[in-house]
Design a protein around this motif. Structure first.
Motif, PDB file in Angstrom:
ATOM      1  N   PRO A 157     -34.216  25.323  30.850  1.00 25.63           N
ATOM      2  CA  PRO A 157     -35.144  24.701  31.705  1.00 25.63           C
ATOM      3  C   PRO A 157     -36.456  24.246  31.102  1.00 25.63           C
ATOM      4  O   PRO A 157     -37.249  23.292  31.261  1.00 25.63           O
ATOM      5  N   LYS A 158     -36.497  24.888  29.574  1.00 28.12           N
ATOM      6  CA  LYS A 158     -37.517  24.387  28.740  1.00 28.12           C
ATOM      7  C   LYS A 158     -37.440  24.732  27.579  1.00 28.12           C
ATOM      8  O   LYS A 158     -36.761  25.807  27.233  1.00 28.12           O
ATOM      9  N   PRO A 159     -37.967  24.181  26.492  1.00 31.14           N
ATOM     10  CA  PRO A 159     -37.790  24.474  25.121  1.00 31.14           C
ATOM     11  C   PRO A 159     -38.217  26.098  24.812  1.00 31.14           C
ATOM     12  O   PRO A 159     -39.120  26.517  25.478  1.00 31.14           O
ATOM     13  N   PHE A 160     -37.439  26.722  23.884  1.00 36.85           N
ATOM     14  CA  PHE A 160     -37.781  28.219  23.423  1.00 36.85           C
ATOM     15  C   PHE A 160     -39.329  28.197  22.842  1.00 36.85           C
ATOM     16  O   PHE A 160     -39.369  26.981  22.120  1.00 36.85           O
ATOM     17  N   VAL A 161     -39.890  29.050  23.198  1.00 35.04           N
ATOM     18  CA  VAL A 161     -41.348  29.079  22.552  1.00 35.04           C
ATOM     19  C   VAL A 161     -41.336  30.430  21.908  1.00 35.04           C
ATOM     20  O   VAL A 161     -41.305  31.554  22.308  1.00 35.04           O
ATOM     21  N   ASN A 162     -41.108  30.197  20.232  1.00 36.66           N
ATOM     22  CA  ASN A 162     -41.084  31.598  19.600  1.00 36.66           C
ATOM     23  C   ASN A 162     -42.318  32.143  19.275  1.00 36.66           C
ATOM     24  O   ASN A 162     -42.907  32.190  18.061  1.00 36.66           O
ATOM     25  N   VAL A 163     -42.914  33.167  20.153  1.00 35.56           N
ATOM     26  CA  VAL A 163     -44.164  33.635  20.102  1.00 35.56           C
ATOM     27  C   VAL A 163     -43.951  35.110  19.397  1.00 35.56           C
ATOM     28  O   VAL A 163     -44.866  35.690  19.250  1.00 35.56           O
ATOM     29  N   PHE A 164     -42.763  35.477  19.273  1.00 31.72           N
ATOM     30  CA  PHE A 164     -42.347  36.838  19.007  1.00 31.72           C
ATOM     31  C   PHE A 164     -43.265  37.151  17.661  1.00 31.72           C
ATOM     32  O   PHE A 164     -43.735  38.383  17.330  1.00 31.72           O
ATOM     33  N   TRP A 165     -43.215  36.082  16.597  1.00 30.94           N
ATOM     34  CA  TRP A 165     -43.809  36.446  15.051  1.00 30.94           C
ATOM     35  C   TRP A 165     -45.338  36.483  15.287  1.00 30.94           C
ATOM     36  O   TRP A 165     -45.781  37.335  14.682  1.00 30.94           O
ATOM     37  N   LYS A 166     -45.743  35.906  16.136  1.00 27.11           N
ATOM     38  CA  LYS A 166     -47.494  35.968  16.468  1.00 27.11           C
ATOM     39  C   LYS A 166     -47.618  37.438  17.073  1.00 27.11           C
ATOM     40  O   LYS A 166     -48.694  38.264  16.582  1.00 27.11           O
ATOM     41  N   GLU A 167     -46.886  37.756  18.053  1.00 24.11           N
ATOM     42  CA  GLU A 167     -47.220  39.091  18.657  1.00 24.11           C
ATOM     43  C   GLU A 167     -46.848  40.303  17.609  1.00 24.11           C
ATOM     44  O   GLU A 167     -47.788  41.104  17.720  1.00 24.11           O
ATOM     45  N   PHE A 168     -45.895  40.031  16.951  1.00 23.30           N
ATOM     46  CA  PHE A 168     -45.655  41.363  16.093  1.00 23.30           C
ATOM     47  C   PHE A 168     -46.608  41.421  14.799  1.00 23.30           C
ATOM     48  O   PHE A 168     -47.094  42.427  14.499  1.00 23.30           O
ATOM     49  N   ARG A 169     -47.125  40.286  14.723  1.00 24.26           N
ATOM     50  CA  ARG A 169     -48.173  40.261  13.423  1.00 24.26           C
ATOM     51  C   ARG A 169     -49.423  41.000  13.851  1.00 24.26           C
ATOM     52  O   ARG A 169     -50.139  41.516  13.261  1.00 24.26           O
ATOM     53  N   GLU A 170     -49.657  40.684  15.094  1.00 24.38           N
ATOM     54  CA  GLU A 170     -51.000  41.315  15.816  1.00 24.38           C
ATOM     55  C   GLU A 170     -50.712  42.760  15.991  1.00 24.38           C
ATOM     56  O   GLU A 170     -51.679  43.664  15.835  1.00 24.38           O
ATOM     57  N   THR A 171     -49.386  43.077  16.732  1.00 23.94           N
ATOM     58  CA  THR A 171     -49.353  44.639  17.127  1.00 23.94           C
ATOM     59  C   THR A 171     -48.682  45.688  16.275  1.00 23.94           C
ATOM     60  O   THR A 171     -48.704  46.833  16.345  1.00 23.94           O
ATOM     61  N   ILE A 252     -38.938  38.913  23.164  1.00 19.82           N
ATOM     62  CA  ILE A 252     -38.086  39.874  22.532  1.00 19.82           C
ATOM     63  C   ILE A 252     -37.604  39.651  21.169  1.00 19.82           C
ATOM     64  O   ILE A 252     -37.347  38.694  20.821  1.00 19.82           O
ATOM     65  N   HIS A 253     -37.703  40.761  20.450  1.00 14.33           N
ATOM     66  CA  HIS A 253     -37.492  40.749  18.913  1.00 14.33           C
ATOM     67  C   HIS A 253     -35.958  40.845  18.758  1.00 14.33           C
ATOM     68  O   HIS A 253     -35.061  40.511  18.067  1.00 14.33           O
ATOM     69  N   ILE A 254     -35.597  42.027  19.379  1.00 11.40           N
ATOM     70  CA  ILE A 254     -33.895  42.518  19.417  1.00 11.40           C
ATOM     71  C   ILE A 254     -33.308  42.646  20.525  1.00 11.40           C
ATOM     72  O   ILE A 254     -33.978  43.497  21.393  1.00 11.40           O
ATOM     73  N   LEU A 255     -32.449  41.887  20.773  1.00 18.04           N
ATOM     74  CA  LEU A 255     -31.561  41.930  21.980  1.00 18.04           C
ATOM     75  C   LEU A 255     -30.394  42.688  22.117  1.00 18.04           C
ATOM     76  O   LEU A 255     -29.577  42.542  20.998  1.00 18.04           O
ATOM     77  N   ILE A 256     -30.197  43.866  22.491  1.00 15.19           N
ATOM     78  CA  ILE A 256     -29.045  44.577  22.489  1.00 15.19           C
ATOM     79  C   ILE A 256     -27.856  44.361  23.602  1.00 15.19           C
ATOM     80  O   ILE A 256     -28.153  44.776  24.695  1.00 15.19           O
ATOM     81  N   ASP A 257     -26.871  43.891  23.417  1.00 13.33           N
ATOM     82  CA  ASP A 257     -25.660  43.573  24.304  1.00 13.33           C
ATOM     83  C   ASP A 257     -24.805  45.043  24.235  1.00 13.33           C
ATOM     84  O   ASP A 257     -24.487  45.607  23.714  1.00 13.33           O
ATOM     85  N   LEU A 258     -24.762  45.396  25.683  1.00 11.67           N
ATOM     86  CA  LEU A 258     -24.176  46.527  25.917  1.00 11.67           C
ATOM     87  C   LEU A 258     -22.646  46.231  26.714  1.00 11.67           C
ATOM     88  O   LEU A 258     -22.149  47.160  27.160  1.00 11.67           O
ATOM     89  N   ALA A 273     -29.434  31.646  22.111  1.00 10.67           N
ATOM     90  CA  ALA A 273     -30.156  32.349  21.025  1.00 10.67           C
ATOM     91  C   ALA A 273     -31.589  32.587  21.295  1.00 10.67           C
ATOM     92  O   ALA A 273     -32.388  31.885  20.668  1.00 10.67           O
ATOM     93  N   PRO A 274     -31.829  33.567  22.516  1.00  9.85           N
ATOM     94  CA  PRO A 274     -33.176  33.448  22.968  1.00  9.85           C
ATOM     95  C   PRO A 274     -34.019  34.495  22.094  1.00  9.85           C
ATOM     96  O   PRO A 274     -35.466  34.507  22.237  1.00  9.85           O
ATOM     97  N   THR A 275     -33.276  35.140  21.191  1.00  6.54           N
ATOM     98  CA  THR A 275     -33.961  36.094  20.294  1.00  6.54           C
ATOM     99  C   THR A 275     -33.645  36.057  19.130  1.00  6.54           C
ATOM    100  O   THR A 275     -32.526  35.366  18.614  1.00  6.54           O
ATOM    101  N   PRO A 276     -34.619  36.421  17.940  1.00  7.62           N
ATOM    102  CA  PRO A 276     -34.406  36.422  16.410  1.00  7.62           C
ATOM    103  C   PRO A 276     -32.927  37.509  16.260  1.00  7.62           C
ATOM    104  O   PRO A 276     -32.311  36.843  15.261  1.00  7.62           O
ATOM    105  N   ILE A 277     -32.746  38.302  16.897  1.00  3.69           N
ATOM    106  CA  ILE A 277     -31.721  39.320  16.362  1.00  3.69           C
ATOM    107  C   ILE A 277     -31.131  39.557  17.770  1.00  3.69           C
ATOM    108  O   ILE A 277     -31.740  39.953  18.665  1.00  3.69           O
TER     109      ILE A 277
END
Length: 581
Positions: A157-171, A252-258, A273-277
């Motif tokens: 629906p829209k291009p992915f925005v990889n905000v994960f790296w900024k959030e992790f750097r902050e928190t 999400i940084h790590i997505l776990i398939d069950l 590929a919505p998440t880095p891992i």
């Protein structure tokens, strides 16, 4: 055209569903599409023999469909084989497996596979039946590639925005997302993963659950007191592209398939590929075959490093056992059980010998085989003089009981040596499981949470691991329970270990005492989830650190991911039982 051996009520149901097709065939009896629609109805009603007749008619009417029909015959044969397995029709099972394997080896499916169609061997069937590791790998890869192609049909629906790296750097907090159709259901995966969701260290992890079927919301609300802090997102009504976008929006940084290749899977979500891992855990006993899933959580008992060549994922190894459980942390659904002083009276009520030896196997019967029943017959025959020895299993079908009795008679075993238990609710089953003495595991497809149930009931497992991941659960559980001595080298060793325990019940009592003690331990035992979570979260952090060290300022990975993750720390399983006898 329809196979008339089906039950009358099933035939009536099928006829009611194909009424319009039958009327149309009266006008145009050569319309192949009508036959195709009827074949789908027969598939949905588990009528493989009727499917074969319909497919044969279709290829006579339209010879150019030969390649397509051969592929559909492969699907129909697999479904019929599974029905034979569930009913313990051993001769028919072996016959159809040979036919199925010959179809694969002869190359009749190749023309359709070259056009991008998936292999007509479902990954689950590849585990149930005696395919080798290479064949299991091909089945899983083929189906994963099929799911991967769906992404070309539906754009994001829209291009992915990889905000994960900024959030992790902050928190510095890692966002974990679990995705499954089974998290909040009465299901083996849901039963096991519940404690993991609750026990994550919220100072280091933020936990999300993405639900693939809507009924999970209702179950989650009922369990709310035990799942506090988990952020729920129902993506069941979204398309795969929309679901992937929702996951990406959460950062999400790590997505776990069950799930893996099980019912309810939405593998194409990962293909976006919505998440880095992305990591697979617990749901499926083989590789996902998906290049877009990066890690597979295991231990070196359930999947040795030598077998990693049969996985598209990199392995993430835990010490001891890889399998989580919730027994000590979900007492409402999974009560504490142990054998009590009235167990003899309870055995009598369950049609079991009060003072005999009760061997058990509570796995689904489709996981058994003629070879497995041959081993069990040997154990029963070798141990029938001194005391009454029986095998206790689940079965509600008269046909299946007769087929098992017929097979046992071939080995000279009386049919009353096998006792049957009806299916019960999980809490009732756990209580009665404690009446057994020893759990005899399947070889081709081990018990998963069924094996964990056994150890929770203080009943030891004898297992003989094969190559497949799904045939090595027992070895993993035995290591987690510090009972590696009960892991057999082969079928002969399996019979020997079982016979030794039956001959010397004092050994069983000694093992049971050890299991009771270990069940309440806090030193890294099978049910010590506090220790498990420390190791599990460390593996997740190692995965993230490997990725983070390879990320540029733009949030993009700078090189390929080519390392397995192995955690070796406190809590490494050790054997506390040196030898049987």
């Amino acid at each position: 055209l329809l196979w008339r051996s089906a039950r009358p009520e099933k035939m009536w149901r099928i006829h009611s569903q194909i009424y319009h097709e039958m009327e149309a065939l009266a006008e145009n009896p050569t319309d192949v599409q009508l036959y195709s629609r009827i074949e789908v109805v027969c598939k949905n009603n588990e009528e493989p023999n009727s499917r074969f007749r319909l497919l044969a008619t279709m290829v006579r009417l339209e010879p150019s469909l030969k390649d397509t029909i051969n592929l559909n015959r492969g699907y129909a044969l697999g479904d019929r084989l599974f029905l034979h397995a569930k009913a313990c029709r051993f001769e028919e099972r072996e016959r159809d497996f040979r036919l199925w394997l010959n179809m694969w080896n002869s190359g009749v499916w190749d023309p359709m596979l070259e056009q991008g169609y998936a292999l007509p061997v479902l990954p689950f069937y590849a585990l149930v039946f005696p395919f080798n590791m290479s064949q299991v790998f091909k089945s899983c890869v083929g189906w994963a590639e099929k799911f991967g192609t769906y992404t070309s049909r539906e754009g994001l629906p829209k291009p992915f925005v990889n905000v994960f790296w900024k959030e992790f750097r902050e928190t510095g907090v890692i966002k974990i997302g679990y995705i499954s159709s089974d998290i909040y259901r009465i299901h083996p995966v849901g039963k096991s993963i519940n404690a993991v969701l609750r026990m994550h260290d919220r100072r280091q992890f933020e936990v999300y659950a993405f639900l693939l079927i809507p009924v999970q919301i209702e179950h989650a609300e009922m369990l709310e007191s035990g799942t506090g802090g988990v952020l729920l997102s129902d993506i069941s009504i979204l398309s795969s592209a929309e679901g992937a976008s929702t996951i990406n929006d959460e950062g999400i940084h790590i997505l776990i398939d069950l799930n893996g290749h099980t019912s309810g899977v939405r593998m194409e979500v990962f293909a976006y590929a919505p998440t880095p891992i992305v990591m697979h855990y617990m749901g499926f006993g083989a590789t996902t075959g998906a290049r877009y899933i990066h890690y597979f959580l295991a231990d070196t008992a359930v999947s040795t490093p030598e077998l990693s060549v049969y996985y598209t994922e990199k392995m993430a190894y835990l010490p001891a056992t890889f399998y989580a459980n919730s027994y000590r942390y979900d007492p409402d659904r999974l009560p504490y059980v142990r054998r009590n002083e009235t167990f003899r009276e309870e055995r009598e009520r369950a049609d079991l010998p009060p003072d005999g030896v009760v061997l058990c196997n509570f796995n689904h019967l489709h996981k058994t085989s003629r070879a497995m029943w041959s081993l069990w017959a040997q154990i029963l025959l070798r141990n029938s003089r001194q005391r009454e020895v029986v095998l206790w299993t689940l079965n509600d079908s008269d046909e299946t009981k007769e087929n098992i009795a017929k097979e046992l008679r071939l080995h000279g075993v009386e049919e009353n040596r096998v006792r049957y238990a009806p299916h019960e609710k999980i809490w009732q089953h756990l209580h009665r499981h404690a009446l057994a003495d020893v759990f005899l595991d399947n070889n081709e497809y081990n018990g998963g949470t069924t094996g964990l149930d056994s150890y929770w009931a203080d009943v030891p497992i004898i297992s003989a691991p094969q190559e497949k991941f799904s045939a090595r659960y027992g070895a993993s559980f035995n290591r987690g329970a510090r009972m590696e001595i009960l892991t057999a080298r082969n079928g002969e060793d399996y019979v020997k270990i079982a016979s030794k325990l039956v001959e010397k019940p004092e050994l069983i009592r000694g093992i049971r005492d050890r299991l009771v003690k270990d069940k309440n331990s806090t030193d890294g035992g099978m049910f010590d989830m506090d220790s498990f979570m420390l190791r599990y979260e460390q593996v997740l952090k190692m995965q993230w650190d490997l990725f983070w060290s390879n990320v540029g300022e733009d949030g993009q990975e700078q090189g390929p991911r080519n390392m397995h993750v192995v955690f070796r720390g406190a809590g490494e399983a050790r054997s506390s039982l040196r030898t049987v006898g």
